[in-house]
Design a protein around this motif. Structure first.
Motif, short mmCIF file in Angstrom:
data_model
loop_
_atom_site.label_atom_id
_atom_site.label_comp_id
_atom_site.label_asym_id
_atom_site.label_seq_id
_atom_site.Cartn_x
_atom_site.Cartn_y
_atom_site.Cartn_z
N ALA A 151 3.23 3.12 5.45
CA ALA A 151 4.43 3.67 4.80
C ALA A 151 5.35 2.51 4.44
N SER A 152 5.96 2.58 3.28
CA SER A 152 6.86 1.50 2.87
C SER A 152 7.98 2.05 2.02
N GLN A 153 9.11 1.37 2.07
CA GLN A 153 10.25 1.67 1.22
C GLN A 153 10.57 0.42 0.42
N ASN A 154 10.76 0.59 -0.90
CA ASN A 154 10.91 -0.56 -1.79
C ASN A 154 12.09 -0.34 -2.74
N GLN A 155 12.89 -1.35 -2.90
CA GLN A 155 14.01 -1.29 -3.84
C GLN A 155 14.02 -2.57 -4.66
N ALA A 156 14.16 -2.41 -5.96
CA ALA A 156 14.25 -3.55 -6.88
C ALA A 156 15.69 -3.71 -7.36
N SER A 157 16.00 -4.90 -7.85
CA SER A 157 17.35 -5.16 -8.35
C SER A 157 17.57 -4.46 -9.70
N SER A 158 18.80 -3.93 -9.88
CA SER A 158 19.12 -3.30 -11.16
C SER A 158 19.16 -4.33 -12.29
N HIS A 159 19.33 -5.60 -11.94
CA HIS A 159 19.41 -6.67 -12.93
C HIS A 159 18.19 -7.56 -12.87
N ARG A 160 17.05 -6.99 -12.48
CA ARG A 160 15.84 -7.81 -12.38
C ARG A 160 15.40 -8.24 -13.78
N PRO A 176 13.06 3.50 -12.41
CA PRO A 176 13.51 3.56 -11.00
C PRO A 176 13.65 2.17 -10.39
N ILE A 177 14.64 2.07 -9.54
CA ILE A 177 14.81 0.83 -8.77
C ILE A 177 14.47 1.05 -7.31
N TYR A 178 14.17 2.28 -6.94
CA TYR A 178 13.87 2.59 -5.54
C TYR A 178 12.61 3.47 -5.52
N MET A 179 11.69 3.16 -4.59
CA MET A 179 10.49 3.97 -4.47
C MET A 179 9.93 3.83 -3.04
N SER A 180 9.39 4.89 -2.55
CA SER A 180 8.71 4.86 -1.24
C SER A 180 7.24 5.15 -1.44
N SER A 181 6.42 4.72 -0.48
CA SER A 181 4.98 4.93 -0.57
C SER A 181 4.44 5.25 0.82
N GLU A 182 3.71 6.35 0.91
CA GLU A 182 3.04 6.73 2.15
C GLU A 182 1.58 7.01 1.82
N GLN A 183 0.70 6.53 2.70
CA GLN A 183 -0.72 6.78 2.48
C GLN A 183 -1.48 6.74 3.79
N TYR A 184 -2.59 7.47 3.79
CA TYR A 184 -3.55 7.34 4.87
C TYR A 184 -4.94 7.49 4.28
N SER A 185 -5.90 6.81 4.94
CA SER A 185 -7.24 6.78 4.38
C SER A 185 -8.25 6.52 5.48
N ALA A 186 -9.50 6.75 5.16
CA ALA A 186 -10.63 6.46 6.04
C ALA A 186 -11.69 5.74 5.22
N SER A 187 -12.37 4.82 5.86
CA SER A 187 -13.42 4.07 5.15
C SER A 187 -14.64 3.95 6.04
N ALA A 242 -11.78 6.99 1.30
CA ALA A 242 -11.13 8.20 0.78
C ALA A 242 -9.83 8.41 1.51
N GLY A 243 -8.81 8.96 0.80
CA GLY A 243 -7.53 9.20 1.44
C GLY A 243 -6.52 9.78 0.46
N PHE A 244 -5.26 9.74 0.85
CA PHE A 244 -4.18 10.28 0.03
C PHE A 244 -3.06 9.26 -0.06
N MET A 245 -2.33 9.31 -1.19
CA MET A 245 -1.20 8.40 -1.39
C MET A 245 -0.16 9.10 -2.25
N ASP A 246 1.11 8.96 -1.85
CA ASP A 246 2.21 9.56 -2.62
C ASP A 246 3.47 8.77 -2.32
N ASN A 247 4.52 9.04 -3.10
CA ASN A 247 5.80 8.38 -2.83
C ASN A 247 6.70 9.24 -1.96
N GLY A 248 6.08 10.19 -1.28
CA GLY A 248 6.80 11.02 -0.32
C GLY A 248 5.81 11.56 0.68
N PHE A 249 6.19 12.63 1.34
CA PHE A 249 5.30 13.20 2.34
C PHE A 249 4.57 14.43 1.82
#
Length: 542
Positions: free
Chosen positions: A125-134, A144-155, A340-347
């Motif tokens: 899980a991660s939370q990411n924010q970029a600069s508005s003046h990047r 967007p300047i803000y995004m989160s990512s959650e994932q779980y997987s099996a290999s 195989a797994g799942f990934m989204d920017n939320g839960f």
């Protein structure tokens, strides 16, 4: 509820899964079909039909005669029995060898694990924010300047063993583990025989001490006689000096003997896992061990009874399997993998649209490596021939040990009879010269010569008896101490745990007498566990 996937997506997924299943089934059918290791044949040598060494020889089967595992009991000594039993369980060097066998078993499990699919899971899980003046973000941009990512997987990853490379690696380690078990038996037999040798030497020193004490009493009487004759003006003062010299030198020799006995006692204490300061064996006045006719059997049986020969043979078998590993390296190396797994920017990971997967098959064939694979193969063939040479050298050394034992027991048995006759003659001479001296018919120099000869003959007799008992111990050790190749663990027994076992991993179960869990007694160096009176300083009825 998870949303239903589109029909096209289902079709594509089903087709890929069937393809992957088909590849896996094909690999499963082919995996391990080809074993590239040369067929192993244990070396068979032309052996003599009989033993050359003379001695107390009794031919029999390997299981006859000496008790398996407790061969020292043939000497009928309760103190030796207790010492050997304690050393076999608690000797620290022996316990270290047991741990080496445990580690060899675990290496087998490591090699075997590659036969199974390697499955892993991951979550992040991660939370990411970029600069508005990047950089490159234009004025008025709505990105967007803000995004989160959650994932779980099996290999999963699996390598089909087409050419038995993995299996041969496992077999190499299995044979090395069996060699480690044989090495443990070698170490155990070595410690047991060393302890028995030291104990025989200690009892020989006790018998020598008794001889010295008897001679000292005799010499003390001789000093009194010379002083009485000097007081009566019958003998010169030089006779007193000679008698006193003989007495004092004998007392000094006995003192030196007692110091060496203490050192030998310390060596026995260490072998029995006891601090020397807390250890004492009550002396005995004579050697009372029986003669043991060891059943040596025919020379061919020695190959089944010596653990060092078994260890050398297992190393040879391991080297044979290593050739198969090198040969497998010339063929394609195939692996299958899937994730195989799942990934989204939320839960909201329960949506099929958020799913992800990939699967792959890979085959790698070495085309040109500058002779690397050929060098490895040639090296393994050389190592196999080297193992053959070492096996043959071990066999020859074993035959030498037995012949030495037979020759020594025969020679020392004859020498003991001859030395007993020498003692009788020397004692007669000593008594006659003292009688002649007392009657004034000879000088005291003749008495001293006779006394020295008698003492030397008696000490030599005890030393020959001691060496004979030690030669018996060495002959039993040379014959394997009752050990046979049937005590080697098989492949199933070597495995320290099952693939799905996750408990009781600290110490594995004992296998063929190799136990690494000896409890708190291993840490008790006081020797308080001894019950034998000889070891506690309390005389014991015999």
């Amino acid at each position: 509820m998870m949303g239903a996937p589109p029909s096209r997506f289902r079709h594509v997924l089903s087709r890929h899964m069937l393809s992957l299943a088909g590849c896996a089934a094909l690999a499963g059918g082919l995996g391990g079909c080809v074993d590239l290791a040369p067929k192993y044949r244990q070396q068979h040598y032309m052996l003599p039909d009989n033993w050359k060494g003379d001695g107390v020889v009794q031919y029999g089967n390997p299981q006859d005669g000496v008790s398996r595992g407790d061969w020292w009991q043939v000497f009928h000594d309760s103190t030796l029995d207790e010492l050997e039993e304690r050393a076999s369980r608690l000797n620290p060097d022996l316990q270290a060898d047991a741990e080496a066998f445990t580690q060899a078993r675990d290496i087998v499990a490591e090699a075997q694990s590659n036969l199974y699919p390697q499955i892993s899971g991951a979550a992040s899980a991660s939370q990411n924010q970029a600069s508005s003046h990047r950089l490159w973000r234009g004025a008025g941009s709505q990105g967007p300047i803000y995004m989160s990512s959650e994932q779980y997987s099996a290999s999963a990853r699996w390598e089909p063993d087409f050419w038995s490379g993995i299996r041969n690696r496992r077999r190499v380690q299995q044979r090395l583990a069996q060699a480690a078990a044989a090495d443990f038996a070698v170490a155990r037999l070595s410690i047991q025989s060393e302890l028995a040798n030291d104990y025989m030497q200690l009892r020989g020193m006790d018998a020598q001490h008794a001889v010295y004490l008897d001679s000292i009493r005799y010499y003390q009487t001789a000093v009194q006689i010379t002083k009485m004759r000097q007081a009566g003006a019958i003998a010169a003062g030089i006779d007193v000096s000679r008698a006193q010299t003989q007495l004092s030198s004998t007392q000094a020799a006995d003192t030196d003997l007692q110091a060496r006995r203490a050192v030998m006692e310390h060596a026995i204490a260490i072998l029995a896992n006891v601090a020397p300061s807390d250890f004492h064996i009550t002396p005995r006045s004579q050697i009372s061990f029986p003669k043991v006719p060891a059943p040596v059997g025919i020379p061919a049986t020695l190959l089944e009874r010596r653990p060092d020969i078994a260890s050398a043979e297992r190393h040879m078998a391991a080297a044979n399997r290593a050739i198969g590993v090198s040969r497998a390296a010339f063929y394609p190396h195939v692996t299958f993998s899937a994730t195989a797994g799942f990934m989204d920017n939320g839960f909201t990971l329960d949506k099929f649209a958020n799913g992800m997967y990939n699967y792959a098959a890979q085959a790698v064939l070495p085309l040109f490596q500058g002779g690397l694979r050929r060098a490895e193969l040639q090296r393994n063939w050389s190592q196999y021939r080297q193992a053959e040479d070492q096996y043959r050298a071990t066999v020859l050394a074993a035959f030498k040990d037995v012949e030495d034992g037979l020759s020594l027991t025969h020679g020392l048995d004859t020498e003991a009879t001859q030395q007993a006759e020498a003692v009788q003659a020397a004692m007669r001479t000593q008594n006659m010269t003292m009688q002649l001296y007392t009657g004034g018919l000879t000088n005291y120099l003749d008495v001293v010569v006779a006394q020295v000869a008698a003492l030397q003959a008696r000490i030599a007799e005890v030393q020959v008896e001691t060496r004979y008992m030690q030669a018996q111990v060495e002959l039993i050790r040379a014959l394997g101490g009752g050990w046979t190749t049937a005590e080697l663990p098989n492949n199933r027994q070597i495995r320290p745990f099952s693939p799905l076992q996750y408990t009781h991993l600290r110490t594995p179960k004992a296998v063929k007498g190799v136990n690494v869990d000896n409890g708190p007694e291993s840490y008790d160096l006081s020797g308080k566990g001894f019950q034998d009176g000889d070891l506690t300083g309390t005389p014991k009825q015999r």
